[in-house]
Design a protein around this motif. Sequence first.
Motif, PDB file in Angstrom:
ATOM      1  N   LEU A   1       3.669   2.699   6.812  1.00  0.00           N
ATOM      2  CA  LEU A   1       3.505   1.318   7.276  1.00  0.00           C
ATOM      3  C   LEU A   1       3.306   0.435   6.057  1.00  0.00           C
ATOM      4  CD1 LEU A   1       0.959   2.167  10.123  1.00  0.00           C
ATOM      5  CD2 LEU A   1       3.441   1.859  10.368  1.00  0.00           C
ATOM      6  N   PRO A   2       4.401  -0.049   5.445  1.00  0.00           N
ATOM      7  CA  PRO A   2       4.285  -0.737   4.156  1.00  0.00           C
ATOM      8  C   PRO A   2       3.893  -2.205   4.286  1.00  0.00           C
ATOM      9  CG  PRO A   2       6.589  -0.503   4.772  1.00  0.00           C
ATOM     10  CD  PRO A   2       5.797   0.199   5.836  1.00  0.00           C
ATOM     11  N   GLY A   3       3.201  -2.685   3.249  1.00  0.00           N
ATOM     12  CA  GLY A   3       2.826  -4.088   3.137  1.00  0.00           C
ATOM     13  C   GLY A   3       3.059  -4.582   1.724  1.00  0.00           C
ATOM     14  N   GLY A   4       2.788  -5.849   1.492  1.00  0.00           N
ATOM     15  CA  GLY A   4       3.051  -6.454   0.191  1.00  0.00           C
ATOM     16  C   GLY A   4       1.797  -6.663  -0.633  1.00  0.00           C
ATOM     17  N   GLY A   5       2.000  -7.258  -1.808  1.00  0.00           N
ATOM     18  CA  GLY A   5       0.908  -7.541  -2.717  1.00  0.00           C
ATOM     19  C   GLY A   5       1.409  -7.600  -4.141  1.00  0.00           C
ATOM     20  N   GLU A   6       0.872  -8.513  -4.946  1.00  0.00           N
ATOM     21  CA  GLU A   6       1.309  -8.708  -6.318  1.00  0.00           C
ATOM     22  C   GLU A   6       1.104  -7.455  -7.149  1.00  0.00           C
ATOM     23  OE1 GLU A   6       3.025 -10.818  -9.413  1.00  0.00           O
ATOM     24  OE2 GLU A   6       2.812 -11.418  -7.307  1.00  0.00           O
ATOM     25  N   GLY A   7       2.132  -7.094  -7.923  1.00  0.00           N
ATOM     26  CA  GLY A   7       2.020  -5.956  -8.823  1.00  0.00           C
ATOM     27  C   GLY A   7       1.871  -4.633  -8.117  1.00  0.00           C
TER      28      GLY A   7
ATOM     29  N   ASN B   1      -3.037   4.232  -8.257  1.00  0.00           N
ATOM     30  CA  ASN B   1      -3.832   3.720  -9.377  1.00  0.00           C
ATOM     31  C   ASN B   1      -3.590   4.589 -10.603  1.00  0.00           C
ATOM     32  OD1 ASN B   1      -5.570   1.889 -10.443  1.00  0.00           O
ATOM     33  ND2 ASN B   1      -7.456   2.832  -9.694  1.00  0.00           N
ATOM     34  N   ALA B   2      -2.915   4.044 -11.626  1.00  0.00           N
ATOM     35  CA  ALA B   2      -2.375   2.716 -11.762  1.00  0.00           C
ATOM     36  C   ALA B   2      -1.116   2.562 -10.902  1.00  0.00           C
ATOM     37  CB  ALA B   2      -2.027   2.460 -13.237  1.00  0.00           C
ATOM     38  N   THR B   3      -0.792   1.294 -10.541  1.00  0.00           N
ATOM     39  CA  THR B   3       0.310   1.052  -9.631  1.00  0.00           C
ATOM     40  C   THR B   3       1.658   1.278 -10.309  1.00  0.00           C
ATOM     41  OG1 THR B   3       0.735  -1.294 -10.140  1.00  0.00           O
ATOM     42  CG2 THR B   3      -1.099  -0.796  -8.624  1.00  0.00           C
ATOM     43  N   GLU B   4       2.699   1.117  -9.521  1.00  0.00           N
ATOM     44  CA  GLU B   4       4.053   1.294 -10.020  1.00  0.00           C
ATOM     45  C   GLU B   4       4.423   0.230 -11.050  1.00  0.00           C
ATOM     46  OE1 GLU B   4       3.030   1.772  -6.944  1.00  0.00           O
ATOM     47  OE2 GLU B   4       3.478   3.904  -6.847  1.00  0.00           O
ATOM     48  N   TYR B   5       3.634  -0.827 -11.173  1.00  0.00           N
ATOM     49  CA  TYR B   5       3.843  -1.841 -12.209  1.00  0.00           C
ATOM     50  C   TYR B   5       2.762  -1.799 -13.274  1.00  0.00           C
ATOM     51  CZ  TYR B   5       7.634  -3.680  -9.425  1.00  0.00           C
ATOM     52  OH  TYR B   5       8.816  -3.800  -8.741  1.00  0.00           O
TER      53      TYR B   5
END
Length: 333
Positions: free
Chosen positions: A102-108, A139-143
């Motif tokens: 169930l994906p959502g958004g968010g910066e970085g 953690n750390a994210t994909e960015y």
Amino acid sequence: MRFFSDNAAAAHPAVLDALRAANTLDTAYDGDTWSKRLDGAFSELFETEVRALWIATGTAANSLALASMCPPWGGVICHSESHINVDECGAPSFFAHGAKLLPGGGEGAKLTPEAVEAIRAAIRPDVHQTQPHALSITNATEYGLVYTPGEVAALGAVAKRHGLGFHMDGARFANAVAYLGCSPAELTWKAGVDALSFGFVKNGGLSAEALIFFKPELADAVLPMRKRAGHLFSKGRYLAAQLLAMLEGGLWLDNARAANRGAALLAAAAGARLVHPVQANEVFLRVTAGEAAQLRALGFDFYDWGPGEARLVVSWDQDEAAIRPLADAIAAL
């Protein structure tokens, strides 16, 4: 000259030495001397009693952890750009026999409590829609952005309030800890995390990751799943020996600090070209196609990351002498 991926980095000499030391007759599967030491070694690191299992790949670690938390009819809340959603070929759903992401958004690629609540709010609480059973963050994210202990705790509070299992994909967990200067405990179970996929292959390991459970009953559920999935190695001591070697003397953290320092060097050279703040060992740059070609003509290897962007990843074994030429080339663009 390769900044393509830390997956391609060399194994640390201490890991290779540990493999040679483990190359002796012992009990099979996970009953050997090395495997039996994992719970104690990781419990000491995390300052609480944990169950620690060796796993060959991060994909399997993530998928088995989520399968222990989510039934086939349930869902896992995650970021739309998370590794489990974009880069694991449906493995989380496969291991959980149909569970839905169930994906959502968010910066970085960072989820916020508000984003998690919005995903939940959009789902009717009836039998016709997939109900969330787990929350997964990276953690750390994909960015290359790092969740602080406070940010993890805020998400942990949401997970607890709604009865969700809380998983952390820590393929670069060591880099996050190195950046924050906090304890592994502060970033995981003290903030509500139930299970951690602790990455070692990107950080100097050869073929072993750690799956850490802060709830022992989840480990009990995973043991038969690991066997059924074909991930119960008959010579598990070779995986356990790698993990123990990385823990010895804090090698896992030293390696992560080295990679982070290298990324910071590139970040300083990049300046306004940075797409995201550099908090771990990944650097995302704005470059034209011509500039990317110019860097490659000099011998540097890296990922194109969508139109006008490039991803550079620094590995634990790239010292300043290896990184400085790329930093100078970026500054000269």
